[in-house]
Design a protein around this motif. Structure first.
Motif, mmCIF file in Angstrom:
data_model
loop_
_atom_site.group_PDB
_atom_site.id
_atom_site.type_symbol
_atom_site.label_atom_id
_atom_site.label_comp_id
_atom_site.label_asym_id
_atom_site.label_seq_id
_atom_site.Cartn_x
_atom_site.Cartn_y
_atom_site.Cartn_z
ATOM 1 N N LEU A 192 0.870 -1.176 0.000
ATOM 2 C CA LEU A 192 0.000 0.000 0.000
ATOM 3 C C LEU A 192 0.900 1.216 0.000
ATOM 4 C CD1 LEU A 192 -2.661 1.611 0.348
ATOM 5 C CD2 LEU A 192 -2.439 1.250 2.818
ATOM 6 N N LEU A 193 0.718 2.070 -0.991
ATOM 7 C CA LEU A 193 1.492 3.301 -1.105
ATOM 8 C C LEU A 193 0.555 4.482 -0.922
ATOM 9 C CD1 LEU A 193 3.586 2.409 -4.296
ATOM 10 C CD2 LEU A 193 4.119 1.888 -1.898
ATOM 11 N N LEU A 194 0.805 5.296 0.089
ATOM 12 C CA LEU A 194 0.014 6.494 0.349
ATOM 13 C C LEU A 194 0.817 7.688 -0.128
ATOM 14 C CD1 LEU A 194 -1.132 5.569 3.982
ATOM 15 C CD2 LEU A 194 -2.413 5.228 1.855
ATOM 16 N N LEU A 195 0.445 8.237 -1.282
ATOM 17 C CA LEU A 195 1.182 9.338 -1.892
ATOM 18 C C LEU A 195 0.544 10.661 -1.488
ATOM 19 C CD1 LEU A 195 1.794 7.886 -5.476
ATOM 20 C CD2 LEU A 195 3.216 7.681 -3.421
ATOM 21 N N THR A 196 1.384 11.567 -1.013
ATOM 22 C CA THR A 196 0.876 12.796 -0.418
ATOM 23 C C THR A 196 1.724 13.987 -0.835
ATOM 24 O OG1 THR A 196 0.316 13.807 1.708
ATOM 25 C CG2 THR A 196 2.254 12.375 1.673
ATOM 26 N N GLY A 197 1.407 15.159 -0.273
ATOM 27 C CA GLY A 197 2.160 16.364 -0.590
ATOM 28 C C GLY A 197 3.408 16.522 0.237
ATOM 29 N N ALA A 198 3.686 15.591 1.133
ATOM 30 C CA ALA A 198 4.907 15.614 1.958
ATOM 31 C C ALA A 198 5.838 14.499 1.492
ATOM 32 C CB ALA A 198 4.542 15.415 3.426
ATOM 33 N N PRO A 199 7.152 14.637 1.753
ATOM 34 C CA PRO A 199 8.108 13.611 1.307
ATOM 35 C C PRO A 199 8.053 12.326 2.114
ATOM 36 C CG PRO A 199 9.253 15.361 2.501
ATOM 37 C CD PRO A 199 7.833 15.821 2.335
ATOM 38 N N GLY A 200 7.253 12.302 3.176
ATOM 39 C CA GLY A 200 7.140 11.142 4.053
ATOM 40 C C GLY A 200 6.736 11.620 5.434
ATOM 41 N N VAL A 201 6.958 10.779 6.437
ATOM 42 C CA VAL A 201 6.682 11.172 7.818
ATOM 43 C C VAL A 201 7.902 11.923 8.329
ATOM 44 C CG1 VAL A 201 6.073 10.391 10.123
ATOM 45 C CG2 VAL A 201 5.233 9.133 8.124
ATOM 46 N N LEU A 202 7.686 13.140 8.792
ATOM 47 C CA LEU A 202 8.794 13.996 9.209
ATOM 48 C C LEU A 202 9.017 13.901 10.715
ATOM 49 C CD1 LEU A 202 7.909 17.225 7.160
ATOM 50 C CD2 LEU A 202 9.336 15.288 6.461
ATOM 51 N N ALA A 203 10.293 13.824 11.108
ATOM 52 C CA ALA A 203 10.623 13.867 12.529
ATOM 53 C C ALA A 203 10.313 15.243 13.097
ATOM 54 C CB ALA A 203 12.097 13.527 12.733
ATOM 55 N N ASP A 204 10.508 16.283 12.274
ATOM 56 C CA ASP A 204 10.182 17.662 12.632
ATOM 57 C C ASP A 204 9.232 18.195 11.560
ATOM 58 O OD1 ASP A 204 9.976 20.353 13.136
ATOM 59 O OD2 ASP A 204 12.139 20.754 13.134
ATOM 60 N N SER A 261 6.917 4.483 -8.694
ATOM 61 C CA SER A 261 8.138 3.680 -8.818
ATOM 62 C C SER A 261 9.126 3.993 -7.711
ATOM 63 C CB SER A 261 8.799 3.934 -10.182
ATOM 64 O OG SER A 261 7.950 3.530 -11.235
ATOM 65 N N ARG A 262 9.247 5.262 -7.373
ATOM 66 C CA ARG A 262 10.168 5.647 -6.300
ATOM 67 C C ARG A 262 9.714 5.066 -4.961
ATOM 68 N NH1 ARG A 262 13.538 9.982 -6.559
ATOM 69 N NH2 ARG A 262 12.805 10.720 -4.521
ATOM 70 N N ALA A 263 8.410 5.110 -4.703
ATOM 71 C CA ALA A 263 7.896 4.542 -3.450
ATOM 72 C C ALA A 263 8.088 3.025 -3.420
ATOM 73 C CB ALA A 263 6.427 4.909 -3.281
ATOM 74 N N LEU A 264 7.865 2.370 -4.548
ATOM 75 C CA LEU A 264 8.093 0.930 -4.618
ATOM 76 C C LEU A 264 9.556 0.588 -4.342
ATOM 77 C CD1 LEU A 264 5.932 -0.040 -7.735
ATOM 78 C CD2 LEU A 264 5.520 -0.720 -5.369
ATOM 79 N N ALA A 265 10.452 1.494 -4.719
ATOM 80 C CA ALA A 265 11.887 1.270 -4.517
ATOM 81 C C ALA A 265 12.351 1.641 -3.112
ATOM 82 C CB ALA A 265 12.688 2.061 -5.558
ATOM 83 N N GLY A 266 11.434 2.173 -2.289
ATOM 84 C CA GLY A 266 11.783 2.448 -0.902
ATOM 85 C C GLY A 266 11.789 3.905 -0.502
ATOM 86 N N ALA A 267 11.436 4.821 -1.411
ATOM 87 C CA ALA A 267 11.398 6.243 -1.051
ATOM 88 C C ALA A 267 10.302 6.499 -0.027
ATOM 89 C CB ALA A 267 11.159 7.093 -2.296
ATOM 90 N N GLY A 268 10.470 7.574 0.739
ATOM 91 C CA GLY A 268 9.482 7.940 1.739
ATOM 92 C C GLY A 268 9.696 7.201 3.042
ATOM 93 N N THR A 269 8.619 6.941 3.730
ATOM 94 C CA THR A 269 8.665 6.333 5.061
ATOM 95 C C THR A 269 7.936 4.999 5.060
ATOM 96 O OG1 THR A 269 8.676 8.519 6.113
ATOM 97 C CG2 THR A 269 8.053 6.644 7.495
ATOM 98 N N THR A 270 8.630 3.962 5.506
ATOM 99 C CA THR A 270 8.004 2.660 5.706
ATOM 100 C C THR A 270 7.401 2.628 7.103
ATOM 101 O OG1 THR A 270 9.599 1.576 4.239
ATOM 102 C CG2 THR A 270 8.366 0.171 5.764
ATOM 103 N N VAL A 271 6.128 2.286 7.195
ATOM 104 C CA VAL A 271 5.431 2.274 8.484
ATOM 105 C C VAL A 271 5.412 0.854 9.027
ATOM 106 C CG1 VAL A 271 3.310 2.839 9.719
ATOM 107 C CG2 VAL A 271 3.999 4.206 7.729
ATOM 108 N N ARG A 272 5.728 0.725 10.309
ATOM 109 C CA ARG A 272 5.669 -0.561 10.995
ATOM 110 C C ARG A 272 4.925 -0.377 12.309
ATOM 111 N NH1 ARG A 272 8.802 -3.555 7.864
ATOM 112 N NH2 ARG A 272 10.707 -2.689 6.951
#
Length: 294
Positions: A192-204, A261-272
């Protein structure tokens, strides 16, 4: 379950998200024999159409700081018009332009998404917790997979959005991220890929470069307090998908070149899920939190 690995892509409604780029990337992957189901929201178009029609928009803030769209009867009508009448046809047309056959659906089609309408929701207003009763939103209870499975086997890309259908057979708004999670779990999707306006989950949240490669969320309750608004709901949706058996969930940017394709390759944040057991829960069991809307 489909006959080959399935990826569910959720395209966010943020106007910054490059929907044309997402469709072009999906088309390339489909031509390479990937199986993809696309779920979409449409917050930008909902807001634009509401403004044109003079329908006031209101946001509810739950006690755990999760924000949701207040869906009164007029807003529900706007949601249906915006998603089914504007956003969905544009996505279907864009996929067609890339020689990919697709079918636009709402959760009501084929009784695909059944939801329980909430009789009341808690919200903080002027510092007090109050109950809001005239809210036409709900939480997905069941998913019927016959229709999307038939389309996927025939080589189509299903394009799905709210609304769902409630116990009385009436439309009810549901959160598009959680609809994507429910569909991914019910269809046995691998990713499941959730594509949004942010680059992923941000620490800040104020630093767009502080993308976390992995984000762990508690198995129940609200997400990390640093995640607010739409990102909090994406984390909740991610948890529900993982609890439902989806192997990989990523939150990634929808504004870049080849975002899928970038998300499939691991870009962004993997949620666990923190301390997740080996057992698989149904999505509806994965946390008692408010259900937002598209």
């Amino acid at each position: 379950m489909t006959t080959k690995p399935l990826t569910v892509v959720k395209c966010g409604g943020n106007p910054a998200v490059d929907t044309a780029g997402i469709c072009a990337d999906i088309a390339r992957l489909v031509h390479e024999r990937h199986s993809i189901l696309l779920v979409h929201g449409g917050s930008g178009e909902i807001g634009r159409l509401a403004g044109r029609l003079g329908v006031a928009q209101r946001t509810l803030v739950a006690p755990d700081n999760v924000t949701t769209r207040y869906t009164d009867p007029d807003t529900l009508e706007v949601v249906v018009l915006a998603l089914a009448g504007a956003v969905k046809p544009a996505l279907v047309a864009e996929l067609s332009r890339h020689k990919v056959p697709s079918v636009g659906l709402t959760g009501m089609d084929g009784d695909m998404l059944r939801a329980r309408r909430k009789s009341a929701v808690r919200a903080i207003i002027d510092g007090r917790t109050v109950l809001i009763r005239d809210n036409h939103s709900g939480r997905i209870a069941t998913v019927r997979t016959e229709l999307p499975e038939t389309l996927l086997r025939a080589g189509y890309v299903p394009v799905v959005s709210p609304p769902a259908i409630d116990e009385q057979g009436r439309p009810v708004n549901v959160d598009a991220d959680r609809a994507a999670a429910a569909l991914a779990a019910a269809l046995g999707a691998d990713q499941l890929l959730l594509l949004t306006g942010a680059p992923g989950v941000l620490a800040d949240p104020d630093d767009p470069t502080s993308v976390q490669s992995t984000c762990r969320i508690a198995p129940t309750g609200p997400p990390d307090p640093s995640a607010t608004g739409g990102m909090a709901l994406k984390l909740i949706a991610a948890r529900e998908a993982l609890a439902g058996g989806v192997t990989t969930v990523r939150i990634a940017e929808g504004r870049t070149h080849e975002p899928v394709s970038r998300a499939l390759a691991g870009a962004g944040t993997t949620v666990r899920v923190s301390g997740a057991s080996t057992g698989v829960l149904a999505p509806a069991q994965a946390g008692n939190v408010p259900q937002a809307s598209a």
